[in-house]
Motif scaffolding. Structure first.
Motif, PDB file in Angstrom:
ATOM      1  N   THR A 224      52.446  22.810  80.404  1.00 38.12           N
ATOM      2  CA  THR A 224      53.662  22.098  80.039  1.00 38.12           C
ATOM      3  C   THR A 224      53.444  20.610  80.280  1.00 38.12           C
ATOM      4  OG1 THR A 224      54.579  22.375  82.262  1.00 38.12           O
ATOM      5  CG2 THR A 224      55.180  24.038  80.612  1.00 38.12           C
ATOM      6  N   ASP A 225      54.351  19.778  79.765  1.00 31.00           N
ATOM      7  CA  ASP A 225      54.179  18.338  79.937  1.00 31.00           C
ATOM      8  C   ASP A 225      54.206  17.946  81.404  1.00 31.00           C
ATOM      9  OD1 ASP A 225      56.983  18.969  79.923  1.00 31.00           O
ATOM     10  OD2 ASP A 225      57.439  16.855  79.646  1.00 31.00           O
ATOM     11  N   GLY A 226      54.981  18.655  82.204  1.00 29.82           N
ATOM     12  CA  GLY A 226      54.999  18.354  83.637  1.00 29.82           C
ATOM     13  C   GLY A 226      53.627  18.495  84.254  1.00 29.82           C
ATOM     14  N   ALA A 227      52.919  19.568  83.915  1.00 25.19           N
ATOM     15  CA  ALA A 227      51.592  19.822  84.479  1.00 25.19           C
ATOM     16  C   ALA A 227      50.556  18.855  83.924  1.00 25.19           C
ATOM     17  CB  ALA A 227      51.176  21.269  84.213  1.00 25.19           C
ATOM     18  N   HIS A 228      50.540  18.652  82.599  1.00 25.60           N
ATOM     19  CA  HIS A 228      49.484  17.783  82.068  1.00 25.60           C
ATOM     20  C   HIS A 228      49.724  16.307  82.391  1.00 25.60           C
ATOM     21  CE1 HIS A 228      51.670  16.422  78.434  1.00 25.60           C
ATOM     22  NE2 HIS A 228      51.839  17.662  78.031  1.00 25.60           N
ATOM     23  N   ASN A 229      50.966  15.917  82.672  1.00 25.91           N
ATOM     24  CA  ASN A 229      51.206  14.547  83.116  1.00 25.91           C
ATOM     25  C   ASN A 229      50.577  14.301  84.487  1.00 25.91           C
ATOM     26  OD1 ASN A 229      52.625  13.728  80.852  1.00 25.91           O
ATOM     27  ND2 ASN A 229      54.633  14.202  81.705  1.00 25.91           N
ATOM     28  N   ILE A 230      50.665  15.286  85.372  1.00 24.22           N
ATOM     29  CA  ILE A 230      50.031  15.180  86.692  1.00 24.22           C
ATOM     30  C   ILE A 230      48.514  15.203  86.547  1.00 24.22           C
ATOM     31  CG2 ILE A 230      49.686  16.324  88.913  1.00 24.22           C
ATOM     32  CD1 ILE A 230      52.394  14.990  88.721  1.00 24.22           C
ATOM     33  N   TRP A 231      47.999  16.119  85.731  1.00 25.51           N
ATOM     34  CA  TRP A 231      46.551  16.243  85.552  1.00 25.51           C
ATOM     35  C   TRP A 231      45.962  14.952  84.983  1.00 25.51           C
ATOM     36  CZ3 TRP A 231      43.932  16.326  80.749  1.00 25.51           C
ATOM     37  CH2 TRP A 231      42.554  16.541  80.861  1.00 25.51           C
ATOM     38  N   GLU A 232      46.650  14.316  84.030  1.00 20.96           N
ATOM     39  CA  GLU A 232      46.123  13.126  83.372  1.00 20.96           C
ATOM     40  C   GLU A 232      46.016  11.912  84.301  1.00 20.96           C
ATOM     41  OE1 GLU A 232      48.368  12.340  79.805  1.00 20.96           O
ATOM     42  OE2 GLU A 232      46.674  13.061  78.614  1.00 20.96           O
ATOM     43  N   LYS A 233      46.763  11.921  85.397  1.00 25.30           N
ATOM     44  CA  LYS A 233      46.696  10.789  86.318  1.00 25.30           C
ATOM     45  C   LYS A 233      45.324  10.718  86.993  1.00 25.30           C
ATOM     46  CE  LYS A 233      51.661  10.611  87.293  1.00 25.30           C
ATOM     47  NZ  LYS A 233      52.724  10.799  88.323  1.00 25.30           N
ATOM     48  N   ARG A 234      44.688  11.876  87.153  1.00 28.32           N
ATOM     49  CA  ARG A 234      43.338  11.909  87.712  1.00 28.32           C
ATOM     50  C   ARG A 234      42.622  13.125  87.141  1.00 28.32           C
ATOM     51  NH1 ARG A 234      41.474  13.628  92.794  1.00 28.32           N
ATOM     52  NH2 ARG A 234      43.611  14.035  93.448  1.00 28.32           N
ATOM     53  N   PRO A 235      42.192  13.044  85.880  1.00 29.08           N
ATOM     54  CA  PRO A 235      41.675  14.224  85.168  1.00 29.08           C
ATOM     55  C   PRO A 235      40.212  14.534  85.485  1.00 29.08           C
ATOM     56  CG  PRO A 235      41.671  12.363  83.703  1.00 29.08           C
ATOM     57  CD  PRO A 235      42.267  11.872  85.004  1.00 29.08           C
TER      58      PRO A 235
END
Length: 253
Positions: free
Chosen positions: A203-214
């Motif tokens: 979901t966007d919530g999860a990938h927004n967190i992941w993208e901060k430090r992918p």
């Protein structure tokens, strides 16, 4: 022989005392393949949670509808129309649910390849070495601006409206979904030495967190259980900013 190797998942509400508006479908064996999905109820509206549940329920019921059919010939348009119809029924039952809406990304994988149905801003990624490659495209205002080449991705980071959807499954929103098919021959770059691939839907919530430090190790990304556990720990450490859901699936061809 095609087989499911492992699966990791989580679905976490923004607040402990708040209902989770995300819904997930863990891998469902169907016609010699596996179907799995993530739906994210559109927030701030009553019925968001119910709408995401409807989307998953429709997919779960495919097992009965397709008992004697190949999902490679499934009418994905019919799936989305069925979900939209059921959400419209919900909206008609109570004025409080008039704006019920959800996003949905689902994946069916079998020996022939991967078939994806997508509407909204959940994302499907395929692992390639130590990276995750985004396959789906967000249905958001920011993505429209990118497609029109009016802004760069770097410029858009400074502009609000990242999560403004341009379509969803709802009675009141025009439905514009994407359908993808990646054949087994096109998956070569995503296979490891054991002929396995890893598929992630967030979901966007999860990938927004992941993208901060992918950045995760290749070992972690290769294990759905390790990746889901690591990302969940990061979310819990940072603090949930949204509902967060992930399904990570590893299959062997």
């Amino acid at each position: 022989m095609f087989s499911l190797i492992s699966c990791g998942s989580f679905s976490l509400a923004k607040y402990i005392d708040k209902k989770n508006e995300d819904s997930i479908l863990l891998p469902l064996f169907l016609n010699d393949g596996y179907l799995f999905a993530v739906a994210d109820g559109v927030g701030s509206y009553a019925g968001a949670r119910e709408a995401s549940h409807i989307a998953i329920d429709v997919l779960m019921n495919l097992e009965h509808q397709l008992a004697n059919r190949s999902i490679n010939r499934i009418d994905i348009d019919l799936i989305f129309k069925t979900i939209k119809s059921k959400i419209s029924e919900l909206s008609n039952t109570d004025v409080a649910f008039k704006d019920s809406a959800t996003t949905l990304t689902f994946c069916y994988v079998n020996q022939f390849g991967i078939r994806i149905g997508h509407i909204g801003d959940c994302r499907l990624y395929l692992k390639n070495d130590n990276k995750l490659i985004q396959i789906t495209k967000d249905h958001t205002r920011h993505q429209q601006l990118l497609d029109a080449k009016l802004y760069t991705a770097k410029q858009l980071k400074e502009i609000s409206g990242k999560n403004v959807l341009t379509t969803a499954l709802s009675k009141n929103i025009e439905m514009k979904y994407d359908e993808y098919f990646i054949s087994i021959n096109e998956l070569t770059d995503f296979k490891d030495e054991n002929n396995c691939i890893v598929i992630n839907i967030m979901t966007d919530g999860a990938h927004n967190i992941w993208e901060k430090r992918p950045k995760f190790s290749q070992k972690t990304l290769s294990s759905p259980l390790a990746f889901s556990s690591s990302l969940l720990r990061r979310i819990e450490r940072i603090g949930a900013e949204d509902d967060h859901s992930l399904i990570s699936v590893k299959v062997k061809f």
